[in-house]
Scaffold this motif. Structure first.
Motif, PDB file in Angstrom:
ATOM      1  N   SER A 272      72.692  28.255 -20.925  1.00 47.63           N
ATOM      2  CA  SER A 272      72.630  28.576 -22.352  1.00 47.63           C
ATOM      3  C   SER A 272      74.003  29.028 -22.860  1.00 47.63           C
ATOM      4  CB  SER A 272      71.573  29.654 -22.606  1.00 47.63           C
ATOM      5  OG  SER A 272      71.965  30.912 -22.079  1.00 47.63           O
ATOM      6  N   GLU A 281      73.731  23.756 -30.299  1.00 43.19           N
ATOM      7  CA  GLU A 281      72.746  24.761 -30.666  1.00 43.19           C
ATOM      8  C   GLU A 281      71.360  24.443 -30.112  1.00 43.19           C
ATOM      9  OE1 GLU A 281      71.401  28.291 -32.328  1.00 43.19           O
ATOM     10  OE2 GLU A 281      73.454  27.517 -32.126  1.00 43.19           O
ATOM     11  N   GLU A 282      70.982  23.164 -30.091  1.00 41.57           N
ATOM     12  CA  GLU A 282      69.644  22.769 -29.632  1.00 41.57           C
ATOM     13  C   GLU A 282      69.435  23.129 -28.164  1.00 41.57           C
ATOM     14  OE1 GLU A 282      66.856  18.754 -29.184  1.00 41.57           O
ATOM     15  OE2 GLU A 282      68.802  18.651 -30.183  1.00 41.57           O
ATOM     16  N   GLN A 285      69.433  26.972 -27.551  1.00 42.45           N
ATOM     17  CA  GLN A 285      68.150  27.607 -27.854  1.00 42.45           C
ATOM     18  C   GLN A 285      67.096  27.272 -26.795  1.00 42.45           C
ATOM     19  OE1 GLN A 285      67.434  29.810 -29.984  1.00 42.45           O
ATOM     20  NE2 GLN A 285      69.280  29.802 -31.260  1.00 42.45           N
ATOM     21  N   TYR A 288      68.070  29.232 -23.489  1.00 41.60           N
ATOM     22  CA  TYR A 288      67.995  30.685 -23.684  1.00 41.60           C
ATOM     23  C   TYR A 288      66.544  31.133 -23.843  1.00 41.60           C
ATOM     24  CZ  TYR A 288      68.740  35.370 -25.423  1.00 41.60           C
ATOM     25  OH  TYR A 288      68.705  36.733 -25.569  1.00 41.60           O
ATOM     26  N   SER A 289      65.741  30.322 -24.541  1.00 34.41           N
ATOM     27  CA  SER A 289      64.323  30.662 -24.722  1.00 34.41           C
ATOM     28  C   SER A 289      63.601  30.700 -23.383  1.00 34.41           C
ATOM     29  CB  SER A 289      63.655  29.654 -25.657  1.00 34.41           C
ATOM     30  OG  SER A 289      64.232  29.705 -26.939  1.00 34.41           O
ATOM     31  N   SER A 403      71.652  36.855 -32.139  1.00 31.59           N
ATOM     32  CA  SER A 403      72.911  36.280 -32.589  1.00 31.59           C
ATOM     33  C   SER A 403      73.856  37.359 -33.088  1.00 31.59           C
ATOM     34  CB  SER A 403      72.645  35.276 -33.712  1.00 31.59           C
ATOM     35  OG  SER A 403      72.136  35.958 -34.846  1.00 31.59           O
TER      36      SER A 403
END
Length: 522
Positions: A272, A281-282, A285, A288-289, A403
């Motif tokens: 991530s 960004e995709e 996310q 990281y999720s 963020s």
């Protein structure tokens, strides 16, 4: 950043503790189960089912239990690992194998970041390393102990001492598969030290050397994946994000279908960060999720494990105190016999001998009282240290949860809050403040911990104390008020709580502070 490297690489205690009567088939199964920890921990469970523990010695039983415990640690099931350690301690610990029980307990402390306890035990074991060789333990138990102590020294940033312990660990090794694994782990620890000392070229050379060695042992996928993850981190530091991402994806592919949950989630976190640096960004996310969701589960599991470890420690300390008591009673009997002999001798000798006897008796009484006192301290000591370590772990700096923009927004709202007097509200809580700042408690707590460098309670308390101190300096009327009124004004529930916090913040009591201000004004 690199301090967390070795938190996931808790030493695998796969020591072959055997007696002369050990079954060769059992030893082969144990060796196979140990090596399977680095290939697929699930295989270790299946292999160990073929061993009938009822027919084996205590040392073999410990070997079985500790491999099972380590397998659960690899899977990220820390609570189950501690349960195995509890069973192991209850069934098998005695004076003849205390070194191994102490070593296993120190490992559990380290895996849960309870460093004070782990360091206390590992250093004691290192000091007794020479005794280990003279008993029934194999030589590589000393290698494991030096390795464990090295990792604890790294937590303390004692790099030179850590390297010395790693060298001593390597000196104990021979040419077996188990010793090969220990040597690779030692080299990984050495790599961590290079990185911590910002010796990136040495770290990269060490990682390449490890990779070449593991090419001859491709079955040890855990070590290969862990090394690739470290390689990814090195390239991240060098800002070669594309190469770092490639390293991490290779590592993830190696263990994708293996139950190495703790290592897998760490790789998700590293991926991530790379995708964030690559401005994807995709994928940022996505990984990281996954990392956040799974690490929340791991954290809950660790909390359960810590509760179990408190239970384990209580049993461990009770057993130790019981053994100490037996030794103490034995010593008292010996001393008593000596005293009786001395008394008989006194009857035959002069008055000088009688006086000498009284002196001896006083020393014995003092020794007895001292032992009771020490015993009471020991009974309370470990629970206090565990609570302290747990608090240290909870208050440590964490990876940002949100963020940068959201962090700045929360900080701006906190500044407005600090300018108001809302913190004087006695009912003000983390949840209430989060609601007022239009965020949640987890984000708010994280921002306060990292930017204010304190937890929520300390943050609010310092605001209140600073406010009251300001009033006392600027408004002479407050110098005549009772401390109880000041406590209520500041939002504290009691006079004593206010006084305690005031002294912790200012270094002096409220009364002393008021007296100093009064004298200065005069």
């Amino acid at each position: 950043m690199f301090r967390v490297f070795f938190l996931w690489l808790v030493v695998i205690s796969g020591i072959v503790l055997v007696s002369a009567q050990s079954n060769p088939e059992t030893l082969q199964l144990l060796d196979k189960a140990y090596k399977s920890l680095y290939e697929n921990p699930d295989n270790a469970f299946q292999i160990l089912q073929n061993i009938d523990e009822n027919k084996e010695s205590e040392l073999i039983k410990q070997r079985v239990q500790i491999i099972l415990s380590r397998a659960y640690n690899f899977k990220g099931d820390y609570a189950k690992s501690i349960e195995r350690s509890i069973d192991n301690l209850n069934k098998n610990r005695n004076e003849n194998n205390s070194f191994y029980a102490d070593f296993a307990l120190a490992q559990q402390y380290q895996s849960l970041r309870l460093y004070k306890q782990s360091i206390r035990i590992s250093q004691t074991l290192v000091d007794k390393a020479s005794k280990i060789k003279s008993q029934h333990y194999p030589e590589n138990l000393s290698a494991y102990i030096y390795q464990l102590n090295a990792s604890n020294l790294m937590v303390q940033k004692k790099w030179k001492e850590a390297e010395e312990n790693l060298s001593q660990s390597n000196a104990e090794l021979k040419n077996t598969d188990e010793d090969f694994i220990i040597s690779i782990e030692n080299q990984i620890y050495q790599t961590f030290i290079y990185i911590s000392k910002n010796q990136i070229n040495k770290a990269e050379k060490s990682i390449n050397d490890i990779q070449k060695k593991l090419e001859k042992k491709p079955q040890y996928v855990f070590l290969r994946a862990f090394n690739l993850d470290n390689f990814g981190r090195i390239n991240f530091l060098k800002k070669d994000y594309a190469k770092s991402t490639d390293n991490l994806n290779q590592a993830l592919e190696l263990i994708q279908n293996k139950p190495y949950d703790a290592l897998r989630y760490r790789i998700y976190d590293d991926l991530s960060k790379n995708y964030l640096a690559l401005k994807n960004e995709e994928l940022y996310q996505k990984y990281y999720s996954i990392y956040k969701e799974q690490t929340d589960k791991l954290d809950k599991n660790k909390k359960d494990a810590i509760r179990n470890l408190v239970r384990l420690n209580d049993q461990y300390e009770n057993k130790r105190l019981e053994d100490s008591h037996k030794n103490f009673v034995s010593n008292i009997l010996i001393v008593s016999i000596i005293c009786i002999i001395a008394i008989l001798a006194i009857l035959l000798f002069s008055i000088f001998e009688k006086r000498k006897t009284k002196s001896i008796q006083k020393q014995i009484d003092f020794y007895s009282k001292q032992q009771d006192f020490i015993k009471k301290i020991d009974e309370n000591k470990i629970s206090i240290e565990l609570k302290a370590d747990k608090t240290d772990a909870d208050n440590s700096k964490k990876t940002p949860l949100i963020s940068k923009e959201k962090e700045m927004d929360i900080l701006a709202r906190l500044e407005e809050f600090e300018k108001s007097e809302k913190f004087l509200n006695r009912d003000m809580s983390l949840a209430m403040l989060a609601g007022q700042l239009d965020t949640n408690t987890k984000y708010l707590s994280d921002v306060i911990n990292r930017y204010k460098e304190k937890n929520y309670n300390n943050y609010i308390n310092e605001l209140r104390i600073n406010y009251i101190a300001y009033l006392l300096k600027t408004d002479p009327a407050y110098l005549n008020y009772k401390v109880s009124y000041l406590a209520e004004k500041a939002g504290f529930s009691s006079h004593s709580a206010f006084t305690t916090v005031f002294k912790s913040v200012t270094g002096i009591s409220p009364n002393t502070y008021i007296q100093q201000l009064t004298q200065n004004k005069k």
